[in-house]
Design an enzyme around this catalytic site. Structure first.
Site, PDB file in Angstrom:
ATOM      1  N   VAL A 106       4.400  -1.210   3.381  1.00 40.40           N
ATOM      2  CA  VAL A 106       4.852   0.184   2.865  1.00 40.40           C
ATOM      3  C   VAL A 106       5.104   0.298   2.069  1.00 40.40           C
ATOM      4  CG1 VAL A 106       4.793   2.290   3.720  1.00 40.40           C
ATOM      5  CG2 VAL A 106       4.136   0.796   5.240  1.00 40.40           C
ATOM      6  N   LYS A 107       5.036   1.449   0.978  1.00 45.09           N
ATOM      7  CA  LYS A 107       5.245   1.303  -0.568  1.00 45.09           C
ATOM      8  C   LYS A 107       5.834   2.572  -0.778  1.00 45.09           C
ATOM      9  CE  LYS A 107       4.831   0.278  -5.345  1.00 45.09           C
ATOM     10  NZ  LYS A 107       3.395  -0.356  -6.143  1.00 45.09           N
ATOM     11  N   LEU A 108       6.823   3.330  -0.236  1.00 39.31           N
ATOM     12  CA  LEU A 108       7.729   4.586  -0.789  1.00 39.31           C
ATOM     13  C   LEU A 108       8.159   5.321  -1.819  1.00 39.31           C
ATOM     14  CD1 LEU A 108       8.315   4.761   2.995  1.00 39.31           C
ATOM     15  CD2 LEU A 108       7.161   5.236   2.371  1.00 39.31           C
ATOM     16  N   ALA A 135       0.992  -1.051   0.108  1.00 39.15           N
ATOM     17  CA  ALA A 135      -0.394  -0.125   0.370  1.00 39.15           C
ATOM     18  C   ALA A 135       0.757   0.661  -0.062  1.00 39.15           C
ATOM     19  CB  ALA A 135      -0.923   0.160   1.300  1.00 39.15           C
TER      20      ALA A 135
END
Length: 227
Positions: free
Chosen positions: A86-88, A60
């Protein structure tokens, strides 16, 4: 090589999961927008995907632009479900946020990677997954597969123990457009290919397979007719 599906569409995820070969899901703001989703429903939608794919990693993406806000958003997303990653994006703020989140035990998928130096920085910052893009190079008339090869080779040269949550770094071949991209990613040793639903269906089918099935069906109908 593992298959992730690159979508935020619940129906597509459910069908791909029913095939028995799905290992995870990646999403991004553009994919969520395609579902017609609203801002207020975003976290709830990510929770639904995580529940549908319990035990499988679901990326996400945070949309904040500075490191402090990325960390805060990343913590919220990670708290939605134990399988949320967590996608960054790869950038100064993204690297700083990745280091903080990884030190807190949050898995990070660093995205929009287009070079080996970017991938090496991501791995050193603690990214659990690194997503080099393939198809977007092809859109520019450049060779995305060779760039992917550089990333895989460089990351594979080093031991990343102690850098992130799980003491390993996996390469996700992203921006996959065709079965050929999947083949090339597998030949290069990519850990994962994240594939849009339409491209994933193309991986299932082949004209000769379809022709063979039609022949088998025609012959079996002759057997039935002669019974």
């Amino acid at each position: 090589m593992k298959f992730f599906i690159d979508t935020a569409n619940l129906d597509e995820i459910a069908e791909a999961k029913s095939w028995g070969c799905l290992a995870g899901v990646t999403t991004n703001p553009s994919l969520y927008a395609k579902t017609g989703g609203k801002l207020a429903d975003f976290e709830g939608h990510m929770s639904k995907i995580a529940e549908l794919c319990a035990g499988l990693p679901v990326s996400a993406e945070a949309t904040s632009e500075d490191a402090e806000a990325m960390v805060a958003e990343g913590r919220r997303l990670a708290a939605l479900a134990p399988n949320i990653v967590v996608k960054l994006p790869i950038c100064e703020a993204g690297l700083a946020a990745t280091r903080t989140l990884a030190d807190e035990g949050v898995r990070v998928n660093m995205t929009l990677v287009f070079s080996a130096p970017q991938a090496l920085l991501a791995a050193n910052a603690g990214a659990r997954y690194i997503s080099p893009f393939v198809g977007r190079f092809d859109d520019l008339g450049e060779d995305g597969v060779s760039q992917l090869a550089d990333v895989i080779a460089c990351i594979g040269n080093y031991d990343w123990s102690g850098k992130n949550v799980d003491d390993t770094v996996e390469i996700i071949a992203a921006s996959i457009r065709t079965p050929h991209h999947v083949t090339q990613a597998a030949l290069l040793g990519a850990d994962i290919a994240t594939v849009p639903f339409a491209a994933l269906k193309k991986c299932v089918h082949h004209p000769l397979t379809d022709r063979g099935l039609e022949g088998f069906k025609a012959d079996w109908n002759k057997v039935i007719a002669g019974a």
